[in-house]
Design a protein around this motif. Sequence first.
Motif, PDB file in Angstrom:
ATOM      1  N   MET A 113       0.901  -0.972   0.144  1.00 39.60           N
ATOM      2  CA  MET A 113       0.025  -0.307   0.245  1.00 39.60           C
ATOM      3  C   MET A 113       0.703   1.407  -0.112  1.00 39.60           C
ATOM      4  O   MET A 113       1.907   1.115   0.222  1.00 39.60           O
ATOM      5  CB  MET A 113      -0.638  -0.111   1.044  1.00 39.60           C
ATOM      6  N   SER A 114       0.630   2.409  -0.766  1.00 42.41           N
ATOM      7  CA  SER A 114       1.201   3.694  -0.706  1.00 42.41           C
ATOM      8  C   SER A 114       0.035   4.440  -0.754  1.00 42.41           C
ATOM      9  O   SER A 114      -0.229   5.166  -1.243  1.00 42.41           O
ATOM     10  CB  SER A 114       1.802   3.925  -1.921  1.00 42.41           C
ATOM     11  N   LYS A 115       0.355   5.412   0.869  1.00 42.07           N
ATOM     12  CA  LYS A 115      -0.754   6.555   0.956  1.00 42.07           C
ATOM     13  C   LYS A 115       0.012   7.662  -0.429  1.00 42.07           C
ATOM     14  O   LYS A 115      -0.601   8.379  -0.165  1.00 42.07           O
ATOM     15  CB  LYS A 115      -0.219   6.469   2.264  1.00 42.07           C
ATOM     16  N   TYR A 116       1.457   7.361  -0.402  1.00 44.19           N
ATOM     17  CA  TYR A 116       1.438   8.293  -0.918  1.00 44.19           C
ATOM     18  C   TYR A 116       0.927   8.612  -2.581  1.00 44.19           C
ATOM     19  O   TYR A 116       0.905   9.526  -3.276  1.00 44.19           O
ATOM     20  CB  TYR A 116       4.062   8.603  -2.019  1.00 44.19           C
ATOM     21  N   LEU A 117       1.675   7.409  -2.932  1.00 40.63           N
ATOM     22  CA  LEU A 117       0.575   7.033  -4.355  1.00 40.63           C
ATOM     23  C   LEU A 117      -0.390   6.737  -4.622  1.00 40.63           C
ATOM     24  O   LEU A 117      -1.334   7.663  -5.428  1.00 40.63           O
ATOM     25  CB  LEU A 117       0.767   5.828  -5.461  1.00 40.63           C
ATOM     26  N   LEU A 118      -1.188   7.183  -3.416  1.00 37.47           N
ATOM     27  CA  LEU A 118      -2.977   7.757  -3.579  1.00 37.47           C
ATOM     28  C   LEU A 118      -3.551   8.816  -3.659  1.00 37.47           C
ATOM     29  O   LEU A 118      -3.237   9.780  -4.230  1.00 37.47           O
ATOM     30  CB  LEU A 118      -3.725   7.078  -2.266  1.00 37.47           C
ATOM     31  N   ASP A 119      -2.547   9.994  -2.379  1.00 37.71           N
ATOM     32  CA  ASP A 119      -2.313  11.007  -3.107  1.00 37.71           C
ATOM     33  C   ASP A 119      -2.496  12.333  -3.913  1.00 37.71           C
ATOM     34  O   ASP A 119      -2.308  12.942  -4.246  1.00 37.71           O
ATOM     35  CB  ASP A 119      -1.535  11.553  -1.256  1.00 37.71           C
ATOM     36  N   LYS A 120      -0.662  11.409  -4.513  1.00 40.76           N
ATOM     37  CA  LYS A 120      -0.720  11.944  -5.747  1.00 40.76           C
ATOM     38  C   LYS A 120      -1.794  11.752  -7.032  1.00 40.76           C
ATOM     39  O   LYS A 120      -1.549  12.595  -7.671  1.00 40.76           O
ATOM     40  CB  LYS A 120       0.723  10.940  -6.038  1.00 40.76           C
ATOM     41  N   GLU A 167      -6.581   0.030  -3.087  1.00 40.85           N
ATOM     42  CA  GLU A 167      -6.720   0.762  -3.220  1.00 40.85           C
ATOM     43  C   GLU A 167      -7.252   1.351  -5.097  1.00 40.85           C
ATOM     44  O   GLU A 167      -7.522   2.375  -5.103  1.00 40.85           O
ATOM     45  CB  GLU A 167      -4.918   1.553  -4.013  1.00 40.85           C
ATOM     46  N   ARG A 168      -6.793   0.376  -5.504  1.00 38.95           N
ATOM     47  CA  ARG A 168      -7.243   0.658  -7.577  1.00 38.95           C
ATOM     48  C   ARG A 168      -8.970   0.734  -7.031  1.00 38.95           C
ATOM     49  O   ARG A 168      -9.337   1.338  -7.854  1.00 38.95           O
ATOM     50  CB  ARG A 168      -6.818  -0.718  -8.146  1.00 38.95           C
ATOM     51  N   GLU A 174     -10.008   5.164   4.659  1.00 36.15           N
ATOM     52  CA  GLU A 174      -9.630   3.930   5.426  1.00 36.15           C
ATOM     53  C   GLU A 174      -8.714   3.856   5.272  1.00 36.15           C
ATOM     54  O   GLU A 174      -7.359   3.104   6.201  1.00 36.15           O
ATOM     55  CB  GLU A 174     -10.944   3.048   4.998  1.00 36.15           C
ATOM     56  N   LEU A 175      -8.143   3.810   3.859  1.00 33.58           N
ATOM     57  CA  LEU A 175      -6.693   2.981   3.481  1.00 33.58           C
ATOM     58  C   LEU A 175      -5.540   4.137   3.604  1.00 33.58           C
ATOM     59  O   LEU A 175      -4.085   3.933   3.465  1.00 33.58           O
ATOM     60  CB  LEU A 175      -6.359   3.008   1.887  1.00 33.58           C
ATOM     61  N   GLY A 176      -5.902   5.141   4.383  1.00 35.36           N
ATOM     62  CA  GLY A 176      -4.582   6.581   3.959  1.00 35.36           C
ATOM     63  C   GLY A 176      -4.855   8.172   3.598  1.00 35.36           C
ATOM     64  O   GLY A 176      -4.519   9.226   4.162  1.00 35.36           O
ATOM     65  N   ALA A 177      -5.561   7.804   2.458  1.00 32.73           N
ATOM     66  CA  ALA A 177      -5.197   9.072   1.540  1.00 32.73           C
ATOM     67  C   ALA A 177      -6.054  10.196   2.938  1.00 32.73           C
ATOM     68  O   ALA A 177      -6.666  10.086   3.279  1.00 32.73           O
ATOM     69  CB  ALA A 177      -6.370   8.826   0.327  1.00 32.73           C
TER      70      ALA A 177
END
Length: 120
Positions: A1-8, A60-61, A74-77
Amino acid sequence: MSKYLLDKFLFTVDRDPELVERYREQPRATVEWWEAEEAGRILGSHLDERSTWLSFDDAEREALATHDYPKLFELGAHPFLTLTLFIAMFERDYAEPLGFQLEYAQRLSGYSLPYPDIST
């Protein structure tokens, strides 16, 4: 999981009106395209620098592809990035002022402090 990528994803899509509309109308295709073409771009780089290790996990996807902002939370976005993008996409669907914001708050009302970690 990548919170960074979600936010990006949330950050970059929100800043391009054409991408906002594309994501509204074709969310799954937009997520697939963005992950393949844009996820590896280095933010702030004026060169075409890319990384190769970033990708969404299945949860995430799916959350992105179905506009499931409670799951993204919930995933951190980051909630502000999620809120601003989804306002741009869905506020127009509500007759009353702040209609989408009120729905957003209601759908996230089941969360209590401490919220999911939003650090990247």
